[in-house]
Design a protein around this motif. Sequence first.
Motif, mmCIF file in Angstrom:
data_model
loop_
_atom_site.group_PDB
_atom_site.id
_atom_site.type_symbol
_atom_site.label_atom_id
_atom_site.label_comp_id
_atom_site.label_asym_id
_atom_site.label_seq_id
_atom_site.Cartn_x
_atom_site.Cartn_y
_atom_site.Cartn_z
ATOM 1 N N VAL A 1 0.839 -1.191 0.000
ATOM 2 C CA VAL A 1 0.000 0.000 0.000
ATOM 3 C C VAL A 1 0.879 1.248 0.000
ATOM 4 O O VAL A 1 0.631 2.196 -0.753
ATOM 5 C CB VAL A 1 -0.934 -0.007 1.226
ATOM 6 C CG1 VAL A 1 -1.747 1.285 1.288
ATOM 7 C CG2 VAL A 1 -1.851 -1.224 1.199
ATOM 8 N N TYR A 2 1.929 1.246 0.852
ATOM 9 C CA TYR A 2 2.835 2.401 0.926
ATOM 10 C C TYR A 2 4.133 1.939 1.571
ATOM 11 O O TYR A 2 4.231 1.807 2.791
ATOM 12 C CB TYR A 2 2.200 3.532 1.732
ATOM 13 C CG TYR A 2 2.853 4.881 1.527
ATOM 14 C CD1 TYR A 2 2.847 5.506 0.276
ATOM 15 C CD2 TYR A 2 3.476 5.533 2.581
ATOM 16 C CE1 TYR A 2 3.443 6.741 0.089
ATOM 17 C CE2 TYR A 2 4.075 6.779 2.407
ATOM 18 C CZ TYR A 2 4.055 7.376 1.160
ATOM 19 O OH TYR A 2 4.654 8.607 0.971
ATOM 20 N N VAL B 1 -8.842 0.317 2.171
ATOM 21 C CA VAL B 1 -8.175 0.400 0.871
ATOM 22 C C VAL B 1 -8.447 -0.919 0.179
ATOM 23 O O VAL B 1 -8.435 -1.976 0.812
ATOM 24 C CB VAL B 1 -6.652 0.634 1.015
ATOM 25 C CG1 VAL B 1 -5.984 0.655 -0.346
ATOM 26 C CG2 VAL B 1 -6.380 1.933 1.764
ATOM 27 N N GLN B 2 -8.701 -0.872 -1.101
ATOM 28 C CA GLN B 2 -9.025 -2.101 -1.820
ATOM 29 C C GLN B 2 -8.280 -2.168 -3.145
ATOM 30 O O GLN B 2 -7.862 -1.158 -3.701
ATOM 31 C CB GLN B 2 -10.529 -2.194 -2.071
ATOM 32 C CG GLN B 2 -11.066 -1.039 -2.898
ATOM 33 C CD GLN B 2 -12.571 -1.108 -3.042
ATOM 34 O OE1 GLN B 2 -13.240 -1.738 -2.248
ATOM 35 N NE2 GLN B 2 -13.098 -0.451 -4.046
ATOM 36 N N LYS B 3 -8.136 -3.384 -3.614
ATOM 37 C CA LYS B 3 -7.427 -3.632 -4.863
ATOM 38 C C LYS B 3 -7.933 -4.947 -5.439
ATOM 39 O O LYS B 3 -8.216 -5.885 -4.699
ATOM 40 C CB LYS B 3 -5.920 -3.720 -4.595
ATOM 41 C CG LYS B 3 -5.072 -4.137 -5.789
ATOM 42 C CD LYS B 3 -3.623 -4.325 -5.369
ATOM 43 C CE LYS B 3 -2.783 -4.859 -6.508
ATOM 44 N NZ LYS B 3 -1.381 -5.084 -6.114
ATOM 45 N N MET C 1 -7.937 -12.135 -7.558
ATOM 46 C CA MET C 1 -7.698 -11.880 -6.140
ATOM 47 C C MET C 1 -8.216 -10.495 -5.778
ATOM 48 O O MET C 1 -7.922 -9.509 -6.455
ATOM 49 C CB MET C 1 -6.210 -11.995 -5.814
ATOM 50 C CG MET C 1 -5.686 -13.426 -5.899
ATOM 51 S SD MET C 1 -3.981 -13.614 -5.349
ATOM 52 C CE MET C 1 -3.124 -13.016 -6.814
ATOM 53 N N THR C 2 -8.990 -10.443 -4.711
ATOM 54 C CA THR C 2 -9.543 -9.193 -4.209
ATOM 55 C C THR C 2 -8.943 -8.915 -2.839
ATOM 56 O O THR C 2 -8.973 -9.771 -1.956
ATOM 57 C CB THR C 2 -11.078 -9.278 -4.101
ATOM 58 O OG1 THR C 2 -11.617 -9.607 -5.381
ATOM 59 C CG2 THR C 2 -11.660 -7.955 -3.636
ATOM 60 N N ASP D 1 -16.855 -11.002 -10.410
ATOM 61 C CA ASP D 1 -17.132 -9.611 -10.754
ATOM 62 C C ASP D 1 -16.137 -8.734 -10.011
ATOM 63 O O ASP D 1 -16.075 -8.744 -8.789
ATOM 64 C CB ASP D 1 -18.559 -9.248 -10.351
ATOM 65 C CG ASP D 1 -18.979 -7.866 -10.813
ATOM 66 O OD1 ASP D 1 -18.123 -7.119 -11.305
ATOM 67 O OD2 ASP D 1 -20.175 -7.541 -10.680
ATOM 68 N N GLN D 2 -15.342 -7.952 -10.737
ATOM 69 C CA GLN D 2 -14.310 -7.140 -10.107
ATOM 70 C C GLN D 2 -14.843 -5.832 -9.553
ATOM 71 O O GLN D 2 -14.128 -5.089 -8.908
ATOM 72 C CB GLN D 2 -13.186 -6.858 -11.110
ATOM 73 C CG GLN D 2 -12.426 -8.112 -11.530
ATOM 74 C CD GLN D 2 -11.254 -7.812 -12.417
ATOM 75 O OE1 GLN D 2 -10.993 -6.663 -12.755
ATOM 76 N NE2 GLN D 2 -10.528 -8.820 -12.826
ATOM 77 N N ARG D 3 -16.100 -5.528 -9.801
ATOM 78 C CA ARG D 3 -16.667 -4.284 -9.311
ATOM 79 C C ARG D 3 -17.160 -4.479 -7.882
ATOM 80 O O ARG D 3 -17.950 -5.367 -7.604
ATOM 81 C CB ARG D 3 -17.812 -3.832 -10.218
ATOM 82 C CG ARG D 3 -17.339 -3.396 -11.595
ATOM 83 C CD ARG D 3 -18.501 -3.145 -12.522
ATOM 84 N NE ARG D 3 -19.267 -4.374 -12.735
ATOM 85 C CZ ARG D 3 -20.376 -4.419 -13.458
ATOM 86 N NH1 ARG D 3 -20.859 -3.336 -14.000
ATOM 87 N NH2 ARG D 3 -21.014 -5.576 -13.618
ATOM 88 N N ILE D 4 -16.693 -3.643 -6.991
ATOM 89 C CA ILE D 4 -17.040 -3.751 -5.580
ATOM 90 C C ILE D 4 -17.751 -2.473 -5.158
ATOM 91 O O ILE D 4 -17.249 -1.373 -5.353
ATOM 92 C CB ILE D 4 -15.782 -3.964 -4.713
ATOM 93 C CG1 ILE D 4 -15.123 -5.293 -5.126
ATOM 94 C CG2 ILE D 4 -16.128 -3.977 -3.246
ATOM 95 C CD1 ILE D 4 -13.794 -5.518 -4.483
#
Length: 310
Positions: free
Chosen positions: A211-212, A246-248, A253-254, A299-302
């Motif tokens: 993430v950082y 935070v999401q990716k 993989m989600t 489905d990659q849309r969250i």
Amino acid sequence: MTDDPRFPDRREALKCMAWAGTGALYALNAGIARSAILDGAGPGAASAVDFTFLQLSDSHIGFDKAANPDARATYREAIAKVKALTVKPDFIIHTGDITQLSRDDEFDYADQILSETGIPAFFVPGEHDMVDEGGGKAFLSRYGKGSKGAGWFSFDHQGVHFVALVNVADLKPGGMGNLGAAQLAWLKADLAGRSASTPIVVFAHIPLWTVYEQWGWGTGDAQAALALLKRFGSVTILNGHIHQIVQKVEGRMTFHTARSTAFPQPAPGTAPSPGPQVVPPGQLRSMLGITDVTFRRGDQRIALIDSTLA
């Protein structure tokens, strides 16, 4: 702990999740995706899902600084929401930093309040749970029965395989998380022979993607673990540590991080360093709010809908 007798393997399908800032409630269904919102799953929700589970993270029991003078109070508020649910989750996972200083009285308090739910719970340590003189012995003595190494384990529940990883052992201040060769070898063996259609849920304290890096918000050898997971058709990875959502999505993989029940942290790079973020007292609960996330397999849309504790 691969075959937990409390959770017989029945159906194979990870379908839907509903998240909360004070906790995240997940509804899993073999058919159409449904949401089960933490603020009150309706009476019909039980027939719509196979099971639900809840995520809590970063309770920091014992923290009493300016960012939240009473982290115990906000933890109690989170547990009160769990107790008020119409549809009780099958179990709770806590993704670390249960305590602030790994003290017995802090663990005792966290356990006492959580036990009021009557819901089984699984734990992975955060770095704050491993600062005792034994370097995590206090955590393992309470939560590590049947686990391996520093506390990693797995179990199956209704066709979903859950993997608990530990990436905070021997963590250097400001450094990246680390899984290590022994845990990676165990993970390879744990996943071997499982069908690629098996839904996988992985949970650990520090995010399994970077993430950082400047703040150590990532796991240095995570790619080795992700390489073992990439053959599966549905992988969901849950983390805490950074006290914000935070999401990716990467292939199948989600990734999600959860908010803390104690205090917020600044967004990556917006402050000189990470740490408890002081906000006006009236805004604290708006930083510890509830987030409803709906996940549909394939489905990659969250969809994210935030509602706060304020």
